[in-house]
Every structure is written in structure tokens, then in C-alpha cells.
Design an enzyme around this catalytic site. Structure first.
Site, PDB file in Angstrom:
ATOM      1  N   LYS A  78       0.837  -1.213   0.000  1.00 42.18           N
ATOM      2  CA  LYS A  78       0.000   0.000   0.000  1.00 42.18           C
ATOM      3  C   LYS A  78       0.863   1.250   0.000  1.00 42.18           C
ATOM      4  CE  LYS A  78      -2.788  -2.731   3.189  1.00 42.18           C
ATOM      5  NZ  LYS A  78      -1.748  -3.519   3.869  1.00 42.18           N
ATOM      6  N   HIS A 111      -3.674   3.537   0.968  1.00 39.58           N
ATOM      7  CA  HIS A 111      -3.808   3.092   2.356  1.00 39.58           C
ATOM      8  C   HIS A 111      -4.950   3.785   3.121  1.00 39.58           C
ATOM      9  CE1 HIS A 111      -1.148   0.983   5.575  1.00 39.58           C
ATOM     10  NE2 HIS A 111      -2.412   0.913   5.908  1.00 39.58           N
TER      11      HIS A 111
END
Length: 275
Positions: A78, A111
Site C-alpha cells: 500500500k 492506504h
């Protein structure tokens, strides 16, 4: 879902194993290498890391040492909040790829929905996807309104939304929205970081099947068609978390677990996070 080899099929046809190993707060070096190798030996074929976890090198090292062919392993990482934005995301991806030591990533996620930035960030993910550097792209910690906002402009719909999801936070509306739009829901902190280990409902159901509360929760995830990535560094726990394919919860038991919902988060609310 009859075995650890079973997978969800994302809307672009990519196969994503239903069960994976999460490595949040697992130390880089021996700790993460051993955890990933133990998981791969136990049959896992899915590992979830992130730039923020600071253990991508160890994950890559474990994959190399495991002897499992790269194409059999599904790797997620991420882009962190401080790297969001178009150019900075492309750079962050390059760094992650180098650290992991692979030619491509299976799933790359935004994220958190950083205000004013996540759409530019996601454009970078679309480029990486078109360039063949990632097999699937998606988001993490997105509410319905974030998804709607993104989908109004993006070219490629997110394939996955990874969110906090456990019996105390069932996110039913979000789950229904994702299903409707063919976005695979994925659970982080599925075991509520151990916060449900003495929950009577789970203990009672577990007794019937000879399973732990953790195993009951993970089975509940899978039967709700939610990909799940429990974290552990303890070999017997890693194996135990995978031992959930020899029983099936009844509709009534599923409802009992659903009824434990309190809309209770252990992590930040995506509308109000500060990092």
C-alpha cells in the site's frame, strides 16, 4: 470455501486467495521472514504488507527463501499517506517494488483516503496497472462516500476495499455497496486484535465445532465472502488460523455473530484520522 487454495475472483478476473497473512507491526528481519515462511509452509498463498509497516524487504526475502513459485503467491502492499499524490505515489511504488525485490505486485492499495489527494494517488495506481506493474488496484479504509467520489472520476473501478471488519464492526451498508459494484471487501483486524477471545457467543459456537473464537470469526468472514488477513507471528497460531476449512457455520450461527455488531472501531475512523 473448502480449502486454503480457494480464491475470490476480482472484477478484472484476477484470483485473490480468501485467506492471507497480515504483517502489520511485525518486525522487519527474522520476525517477518519466519512468519511469512511459516504461513507459506502451512499453505497460505497471500501476504499483505504496506510501505508503512516497514517490513517489505523481509516479506520479499521470505518469498525468495520459501521455494514457492512467485506466480503462486498473491502480494499486497500500500502507498502511505505522506507519499500520496500522483508523482510521489509512482516513486513510492518504485521504492516498495525494490524493497520487496519483485517484478510486479499483485494488489496495490491507497492506504487511507487522504483528503484532496486520494484521487490523484489513485490515478497513479491506474497508470501502474496499465503499465503491467500491478495485477490489481484498490483502496483501503474507504467509506461509501469516498468510493462514490472516486468512482465518479476514475477510469478503472477499484477491485478491492480493505477495511476494519470484525463482529463488532460489520459495516453492512459498505459491504452491500461493494458487492453491488463488484468491489471485493477485505478485512483488516478481523480478530479485533484479540478483543473477542472471551466473547460467550463465539466460545459457545466454537465448542460445537472444536474451534477457537478466532477460527469461528475467520470462518464467519469467509462465509460472508470477505477476504481476511489475520496477523500472527506465532507458528501454531498461523497454522490454527488456516484450519477453518473443515466445518461450516449454519445460517443461524452466522446471524448470532452478526448480532454482535456495535459499530465499534479499534482503529481510526476514515473520516477523521490524523497521520
Amino acid at each position: 470455501m473448502k480449502s486454503i487454495q480457494d480464491y475470490a475472483i476480482l472484477h478484472n478476473g484476477v484470483k485473490m486467495p480468501w485467506l492471507g497473512l497480515g504483517v502489520y507491526k511485525v518486525k522487519n528481519g527474522d520476525e517477518v521472514i519466519n512468519a511469512v515462511k511459516t504461513a507459506l509452509e502451512a499453505g497460505y498463498r497471500h501476504v499483505d504488507t504496506a510501505a508503512f509497516y516497514d517490513n517489505e524487504e523481509g516479506v520479499g526475502q521470505a518469498i525468495k527463501e520459501s521455494g514457492v513459485p512467485r506466480e503462486q503467491i498473491f502480494i499486497t502492499t500500500k502507498v502511505w499517506n505522506s507519499d500520496q499524490g500522483y508523482e510521489t505515489t509512482l516513486k513510492a511504488f518504485e521504492t516498495s517494488l525494490k524493497k520487496i525485490g519483485l517484478d510486479y505486485i499483485d494488489l496495490y492499495l491507497v492506504h487511507w483516503p487522504v483528503k484532496g489527494k486520494y484521487k490523484e494517488t489513485y490515478k497513479a495506481l491506474e497508470k501502474l496497472y496499465k503499465d503491467g506493474l500491478v495485477r490489481a488496484i484498490g483502496v483501503s479504509n474507504f467509506h461509501i462516500h469516498h468510493l462514490e467520489d472516486l468512482m465518479a472520476e476514475c477510469e478503472i473501478k477499484p477491485m478491492v476495499n480493505q477495511v476494519e471488519y470484525h463482529p463488532r464492526l460489520t459495516q453492512k451498508e459498505l459491504h452491500a455497496f461493494c458487492k453491488q459494484h463488484h468491489i471485493q471487501l477485505e478485512a483488516w483486524a478481523p480478530l479485533m486484535r484479540g478483543g473477542l477471545s472471551d466473547e460467550p457467543t463465539l466460545l459457545e459456537i466454537g465448542k460445537k465445532y472444536g474451534k477457537s473464537p478466532a477460527q469461528i470469526i475467520l470462518r464467519w468472514d469467509l462465509q460472508h465472502e470477505v477476504v481476511t488477513i489475520p496477523k500472527s507471528v506465532t507458528p501454531h497460531r498461523i497454522k490454527e488460523n488456516a484450519d477453518i476449512f473443515d466445518f461450516e457455520l449454519t445460517a443461524e450461527e452466522m446471524e448470532k455473530i452478526d448480532a454482535l455488531n456495535m459499530n465499534k472501531r479499534i482503529g481510526p475512523d476514515p473520516d477523521n484520522f490524523d497521520f
